[in-house]
Design a protein around this motif. Structure first.
Motif, mmCIF file in Angstrom:
data_model
loop_
_atom_site.group_PDB
_atom_site.id
_atom_site.type_symbol
_atom_site.label_atom_id
_atom_site.label_comp_id
_atom_site.label_asym_id
_atom_site.label_seq_id
_atom_site.Cartn_x
_atom_site.Cartn_y
_atom_site.Cartn_z
ATOM 1 N N TRP A 175 0.820 -1.080 -0.001
ATOM 2 C CA TRP A 175 -0.127 0.098 0.019
ATOM 3 C C TRP A 175 0.840 1.396 0.022
ATOM 4 O O TRP A 175 0.632 2.323 -0.719
ATOM 5 C CB TRP A 175 -1.041 -0.076 1.128
ATOM 6 N N VAL A 176 1.876 1.082 0.964
ATOM 7 C CA VAL A 176 2.940 2.496 0.829
ATOM 8 C C VAL A 176 3.312 2.507 -0.522
ATOM 9 O O VAL A 176 3.645 3.910 -1.012
ATOM 10 C CB VAL A 176 3.883 2.267 1.915
ATOM 11 N N GLY A 177 3.955 1.494 -1.176
ATOM 12 C CA GLY A 177 4.289 1.555 -2.494
ATOM 13 C C GLY A 177 3.297 2.248 -3.631
ATOM 14 O O GLY A 177 3.673 3.248 -4.279
ATOM 15 N N VAL A 178 2.140 1.935 -3.311
ATOM 16 C CA VAL A 178 1.075 2.322 -4.279
ATOM 17 C C VAL A 178 0.952 3.594 -4.070
ATOM 18 O O VAL A 178 0.718 4.903 -5.047
ATOM 19 C CB VAL A 178 -0.393 1.621 -4.044
ATOM 20 N N PHE A 179 0.866 4.026 -2.728
ATOM 21 C CA PHE A 179 0.760 5.528 -2.347
ATOM 22 C C PHE A 179 1.864 6.379 -2.907
ATOM 23 O O PHE A 179 1.687 7.540 -3.700
ATOM 24 C CB PHE A 179 0.751 5.852 -0.865
ATOM 25 N N ILE A 180 2.948 5.986 -2.845
ATOM 26 C CA ILE A 180 4.073 6.781 -3.199
ATOM 27 C C ILE A 180 4.080 6.818 -4.826
ATOM 28 O O ILE A 180 4.195 8.211 -5.304
ATOM 29 C CB ILE A 180 5.404 6.121 -2.710
ATOM 30 N N ALA A 181 3.793 5.818 -5.291
ATOM 31 C CA ALA A 181 3.815 5.832 -6.878
ATOM 32 C C ALA A 181 2.756 6.832 -7.377
ATOM 33 O O ALA A 181 2.718 7.558 -8.099
ATOM 34 C CB ALA A 181 3.749 4.368 -7.279
ATOM 35 N N GLY A 182 1.594 6.623 -6.867
ATOM 36 C CA GLY A 182 0.311 7.592 -6.968
ATOM 37 C C GLY A 182 0.886 8.858 -6.817
ATOM 38 O O GLY A 182 0.586 9.850 -7.641
ATOM 39 N N GLY A 183 1.527 9.458 -5.799
ATOM 40 C CA GLY A 183 1.764 10.713 -5.744
ATOM 41 C C GLY A 183 2.810 10.921 -6.685
ATOM 42 O O GLY A 183 2.492 12.431 -7.025
ATOM 43 N N ILE A 184 3.663 10.516 -7.142
ATOM 44 C CA ILE A 184 4.652 10.869 -8.020
ATOM 45 C C ILE A 184 3.941 10.843 -9.305
ATOM 46 O O ILE A 184 4.334 11.684 -10.308
ATOM 47 C CB ILE A 184 5.897 9.733 -7.966
ATOM 48 N N ALA A 185 2.949 9.933 -9.511
ATOM 49 C CA ALA A 185 2.119 10.171 -10.823
ATOM 50 C C ALA A 185 1.590 11.397 -10.975
ATOM 51 O O ALA A 185 1.446 12.091 -11.894
ATOM 52 C CB ALA A 185 1.403 8.741 -10.722
ATOM 53 N N ALA A 186 0.806 11.680 -9.899
ATOM 54 C CA ALA A 186 -0.049 13.200 -9.846
ATOM 55 C C ALA A 186 1.042 14.175 -9.993
ATOM 56 O O ALA A 186 0.706 15.154 -10.731
ATOM 57 C CB ALA A 186 -0.556 12.999 -8.208
ATOM 58 N N LEU A 187 2.026 14.297 -9.274
ATOM 59 C CA LEU A 187 3.174 15.313 -9.523
ATOM 60 C C LEU A 187 3.733 15.348 -11.020
ATOM 61 O O LEU A 187 3.770 16.409 -11.749
ATOM 62 C CB LEU A 187 4.284 15.193 -8.797
ATOM 63 N N PHE A 188 3.935 14.217 -11.640
ATOM 64 C CA PHE A 188 4.321 14.040 -13.151
ATOM 65 C C PHE A 188 3.047 14.687 -13.772
ATOM 66 O O PHE A 188 3.296 15.282 -14.867
ATOM 67 C CB PHE A 188 4.422 12.712 -13.416
ATOM 68 N N MET A 189 1.826 14.364 -13.554
ATOM 69 C CA MET A 189 0.877 14.567 -14.376
ATOM 70 C C MET A 189 0.672 16.229 -14.327
ATOM 71 O O MET A 189 0.365 16.817 -15.040
ATOM 72 C CB MET A 189 -0.551 14.189 -13.925
ATOM 73 N N LEU A 190 0.685 16.882 -13.074
ATOM 74 C CA LEU A 190 1.019 18.358 -13.037
ATOM 75 C C LEU A 190 2.015 18.802 -13.712
ATOM 76 O O LEU A 190 1.647 19.795 -14.463
ATOM 77 C CB LEU A 190 1.258 18.666 -11.492
ATOM 78 N N ALA A 191 2.951 18.362 -13.859
ATOM 79 C CA ALA A 191 4.287 18.808 -14.512
ATOM 80 C C ALA A 191 3.982 18.725 -16.045
ATOM 81 O O ALA A 191 4.080 19.759 -16.853
ATOM 82 C CB ALA A 191 5.357 18.319 -14.064
ATOM 83 N N MET A 192 3.619 17.732 -16.349
ATOM 84 C CA MET A 192 3.358 17.532 -17.825
ATOM 85 C C MET A 192 2.199 18.063 -18.765
ATOM 86 O O MET A 192 2.082 18.517 -19.595
ATOM 87 C CB MET A 192 3.766 15.935 -18.329
#
Lengths: 259, 159
Positions: free
Chosen positions: B9-26
């Motif tokens: 779950w922690v892995g999913v959370f961190i990956a989701g957060g980074i994906a959200a940051l990536f989406m905001l950036a791109m």
């Protein structure tokens, strides 16, 4: 007269004593962070309880805040024939302000209060003293991992909030109200700057994560070890965090966007 | 809750957060439109650029081919000097192209429109566009319209 003056003085001294204790505790926690490196599992467990368990409330509120922004923004912008700018309105308000601030408020309510209650109860049931008896430093063993977890989770939660909010605005604006899809994204990309807006939003959420985790942990560690003391400390965490978030948000906004 | 589920779950959370940051950036910000230092810069002088801003688009035939990177004021010539960066792939713009400042819609943002000239040589890094046309200021336009209206109105009355 003299008595009330004495009481005032006592209160003032107590205030400064608490302020000092808070900062000394913060220093101890920061100094204890290095001891986490060989034991990452301590942090992972806390990221689960602080971050993963806050995911649901963040996802749902982000979605709805974005949808409301889409609806309200559209109704105002359509008067000026500028509904194409909906993407900009939604994205800028989320990334700059609502994302970090609302996430931090929810985080204080959901995770901060839980942290305070947990640590306060540990103190009330003398688990912390028991650790000290076993020559385990409770600051390093229990406080530092929780602080680190809050500091890591908060910016990720804020990013998820903003991203979900932008999607919520998209569903309402493009899906329901018929704003052009290309205009929604291209106007957004034209007006949202990676450094001015996104980076400053992330800095805000980092600062809020730091402050909320600090307040929550300090209130728990410093509470009166009774059931009433724990409940008071929990209330104080939420109130003080909210005030600190809003006050700091004004200062940070003035520094970042004030020129 | 076993250790394994927590870690997943922690892995999913961190990956989701980074994906959200990536989406905001791109997807949300202008990172994808940053061409870095690729491309070349040309300048143009205008008498009046009111409304033009750094990062305003530079277009040709309505297609965005670059952005305004700098706006200066020349104290000697008393003119505005606009520096724009043209994307690298547009190497063949004629040297005698015209740069004009237009408004997108009635109240929209200002942008620079380039119109191709006929010369063989093409614009290079550091070139200056000679032919320019200033930004239309609404107040000036209205003033002109009003004065011509008064003139013609006077004539029609006299007739």
């Amino acid at each position: 007269m003299l008595e009330s003056l004495q009481r005032l003085g006592r209160k003032g001294l107590a205030f400064f004593q608490r302020l000092g204790r808070g900062h000394i505790l913060l220093w101890d926690i920061l100094a204890g962070l290095s001891s986490l490196l060989p034991r990452p599992h301590l942090v992972i467990v806390q990221v689960y309880s602080v971050g993963v368990l806050s995911l649901l409330i963040i996802l749902v509120s982000g979605l709805f805040v974005g949808m409301v922004l889409g609806l309200q923004g559209y109704n105002t912008l359509v008067n000026f024939g500028a509904e194409e700018s909906l993407g900009t309105v939604v994205a800028l308000s989320l990334v700059r302000e609502l994302g970090p601030v609302v996430t931090a408020l929810l985080f204080a309510g959901r995770a901060g209060s839980a942290l305070t209650a947990e640590i306060g109860l540990m103190k009330a049931t003398e688990q912390l003293s028991a650790m000290e008896m076993m020559a385990v430093d409770p600051v390093k063993r229990t406080l530092a991992p929780r602080f680190m977890a809050g500091f890591i989770s908060m910016p990720l939660l804020a990013a998820i909030f903003s991203a979900v909010g932008v999607l919520g605005g998209y569903f309402v604006g493009v899906g329901l109200l018929g704003v052009d899809e290309g205009a929604y994204w291209s106007q957004m990309q034209d007006n949202v700057d990676i450094y001015d807006d996104i980076q400053n939003g992330v800095i805000k959420s980092l600062v809020f994560g730091f402050v909320v985790s600090w307040i929550a942990i300090f209130e728990g560690y410093d509470c009166i070890p009774t059931s009433e003391g724990v409940s008071r400390a929990t209330t104080r965490t939420v109130v003080h965090s909210a005030l600190a978030i809003l006050g700091l948000d004004f200062i940070l906004t003035a520094l970042m966007f004030g020129d | 809750m076993t250790r394994r589920t927590i870690e997943i779950w922690v892995g999913v959370f961190i990956a989701g957060g980074i994906a959200a940051l990536f989406m905001l950036a791109m997807k949300v910000s202008n990172l994808s439109t940053y061409t870095g230092n690729e491309g070349f810069e040309v300048t143009a002088r205008f008498e009046d650029i009111s409304g033009l801003k750094v990062r305003s688009p530079v277009t040709m035939s309505g297609v965005r081919i670059g952005r305004v990177t700098k706006i200066d004021f020349d104290d000697q010539a008393l003119q505005a000097v606009v520096t724009m960066r043209i994307d690298r792939q547009h190497k063949t713009l004629p040297k005698d192209s015209t740069a004009s400042i237009y408004t997108a819609g009635l109240l929209g943002e200002k942008y620079i429109g380039l119109e191709a000239g006929g010369e063989e040589e093409s614009l290079q890094q550091g070139d200056e566009i000679q032919l320019t046309q200033d930004s239309l200021v609404l107040e000036k336009l209205i003033a002109q319209f009003v004065s011509s209206f008064i003139e013609s109105g006077g004539k029609s009355k006299a007739e």
